[in-house]
Design a protein around this motif. Structure first.
Motif, PDB file in Angstrom:
ATOM      1  N   UNK A  52       0.753  -1.227   0.048  1.00 25.30           N
ATOM      2  CA  UNK A  52      -0.017  -0.058   0.079  1.00 25.30           C
ATOM      3  C   UNK A  52       0.710   1.265   0.036  1.00 25.30           C
ATOM      4  N   UNK A  53       1.933   1.298   0.909  1.00 25.18           N
ATOM      5  CA  UNK A  53       2.817   2.437   0.687  1.00 25.18           C
ATOM      6  C   UNK A  53       3.259   2.724  -0.464  1.00 25.18           C
ATOM      7  N   UNK A  54       3.864   1.550  -1.264  1.00 23.30           N
ATOM      8  CA  UNK A  54       4.578   1.729  -2.481  1.00 23.30           C
ATOM      9  C   UNK A  54       3.645   2.316  -3.540  1.00 23.30           C
ATOM     10  N   UNK A  55       2.441   1.666  -3.460  1.00 28.38           N
ATOM     11  CA  UNK A  55       1.402   2.144  -4.658  1.00 28.38           C
ATOM     12  C   UNK A  55       0.797   3.391  -4.318  1.00 28.38           C
ATOM     13  N   UNK A  56       0.627   3.815  -3.307  1.00 27.49           N
ATOM     14  CA  UNK A  56       0.250   5.336  -2.915  1.00 27.49           C
ATOM     15  C   UNK A  56       1.296   6.292  -3.200  1.00 27.49           C
ATOM     16  N   UNK A  57       2.653   5.906  -3.191  1.00 26.77           N
ATOM     17  CA  UNK A  57       3.747   6.813  -3.633  1.00 26.77           C
ATOM     18  C   UNK A  57       3.687   6.876  -5.154  1.00 26.77           C
ATOM     19  N   UNK A  58       3.383   5.565  -5.745  1.00 28.03           N
ATOM     20  CA  UNK A  58       3.391   5.762  -7.430  1.00 28.03           C
ATOM     21  C   UNK A  58       2.024   6.315  -7.650  1.00 28.03           C
ATOM     22  N   UNK A  59       1.123   6.294  -7.176  1.00 27.13           N
ATOM     23  CA  UNK A  59      -0.149   6.836  -7.386  1.00 27.13           C
ATOM     24  C   UNK A  59      -0.116   8.413  -7.324  1.00 27.13           C
ATOM     25  N   UNK A  60       0.478   8.822  -6.318  1.00 27.26           N
ATOM     26  CA  UNK A  60       0.762  10.193  -5.905  1.00 27.26           C
ATOM     27  C   UNK A  60       1.718  10.796  -7.164  1.00 27.26           C
ATOM     28  N   UNK A  61       2.599  10.181  -7.364  1.00 31.53           N
ATOM     29  CA  UNK A  61       3.606  10.484  -8.615  1.00 31.53           C
ATOM     30  C   UNK A  61       2.822  10.630  -9.909  1.00 31.53           C
ATOM     31  N   UNK A  65       2.115  13.985 -12.247  1.00 31.39           N
ATOM     32  CA  UNK A  65       2.669  14.047 -13.731  1.00 31.39           C
ATOM     33  C   UNK A  65       1.528  14.140 -14.539  1.00 31.39           C
ATOM     34  N   UNK A  66       0.466  13.693 -14.086  1.00 31.97           N
ATOM     35  CA  UNK A  66      -0.832  14.010 -14.995  1.00 31.97           C
ATOM     36  C   UNK A  66      -1.313  15.327 -14.647  1.00 31.97           C
ATOM     37  N   UNK A  67      -0.943  16.196 -13.794  1.00 34.18           N
ATOM     38  CA  UNK A  67      -1.678  17.446 -13.483  1.00 34.18           C
ATOM     39  C   UNK A  67      -2.993  17.256 -13.395  1.00 34.18           C
ATOM     40  N   UNK A  68      -3.520  16.256 -12.987  1.00 31.04           N
ATOM     41  CA  UNK A  68      -5.017  16.058 -13.120  1.00 31.04           C
ATOM     42  C   UNK A  68      -5.479  14.814 -12.228  1.00 31.04           C
ATOM     43  N   UNK A  69      -6.797  14.814 -11.920  1.00 32.90           N
ATOM     44  CA  UNK A  69      -7.274  13.744 -11.125  1.00 32.90           C
ATOM     45  C   UNK A  69      -8.325  12.986 -12.216  1.00 32.90           C
ATOM     46  N   UNK A  70      -8.197  13.226 -13.369  1.00 32.96           N
ATOM     47  CA  UNK A  70      -8.862  12.667 -14.486  1.00 32.96           C
ATOM     48  C   UNK A  70      -8.246  11.144 -14.560  1.00 32.96           C
ATOM     49  N   UNK A  71      -9.339  10.114 -14.246  1.00 34.33           N
ATOM     50  CA  UNK A  71      -8.804   8.721 -14.319  1.00 34.33           C
ATOM     51  C   UNK A  71      -8.029   8.282 -15.490  1.00 34.33           C
ATOM     52  N   UNK A  72      -8.208   8.591 -16.594  1.00 40.62           N
ATOM     53  CA  UNK A  72      -7.664   8.342 -17.754  1.00 40.62           C
ATOM     54  C   UNK A  72      -6.240   9.005 -17.779  1.00 40.62           C
ATOM     55  N   UNK A  73      -6.382  10.116 -17.482  1.00 41.07           N
ATOM     56  CA  UNK A  73      -4.920  10.952 -17.387  1.00 41.07           C
ATOM     57  C   UNK A  73      -3.771  10.137 -16.522  1.00 41.07           C
TER      58      UNK A  73
END
Length: 123
Positions: A52-61, A65-73
């Protein structure tokens, strides 16, 4: 009662706190402080905690990077993240357009509970 049970299982994270690399050791120390766990108390669900920690870090990155909360982005960003040094492994990269699983069989170990209730590697 766990000491009486011979239970071996597949585990992807073994938190042998005597052999942790510095990054993991720091995480375990902060986790114990945050959740008021003493040095002899097992970390509940160590596999889920580290994943969960690693996945949260990847998701935050990816969100950054996407500069968005849009799922596809975000999905597109996850598929193009640069290498990331996680607790569990070096993700080089974590995901691609054709591979949406960040882990592989090289991370699996046979494990069991020790007398303290900690998950440890089996010989």
């Amino acid at each position: 009662e766990l000491q009486k049970v011979k239970l071996h299982f597949v585990q992807s994270v073994l938190l042998d706190e005597t052999q942790l690399h510095p990054k993991m050791a720091g995480f375990v120390k902060r986790y114990r402080q945050r959740y008021a766990l003493g040095p002899e108390a097992p970390i509940p669900s160590p596999t889920g905690t580290v994943h969960a920690y690693d996945l949260t870090q990847l998701l935050a990155n990816a969100v950054t990077q996407a500069k968005s909360t849009d799922r596809a982005a975000i999905r597109s960003a996850l598929e193009s993240l640069p290498a990331h040094s996680g607790l569990l492994r070096e993700y080089k990269p974590a995901f691609t357009k054709t591979r949406h699983e960040a882990l592989d069989a090289s991370l699996l170990h046979l494990a069991h509970f020790d007398e303290r209730g900690w998950v440890v590697g089996s010989e």
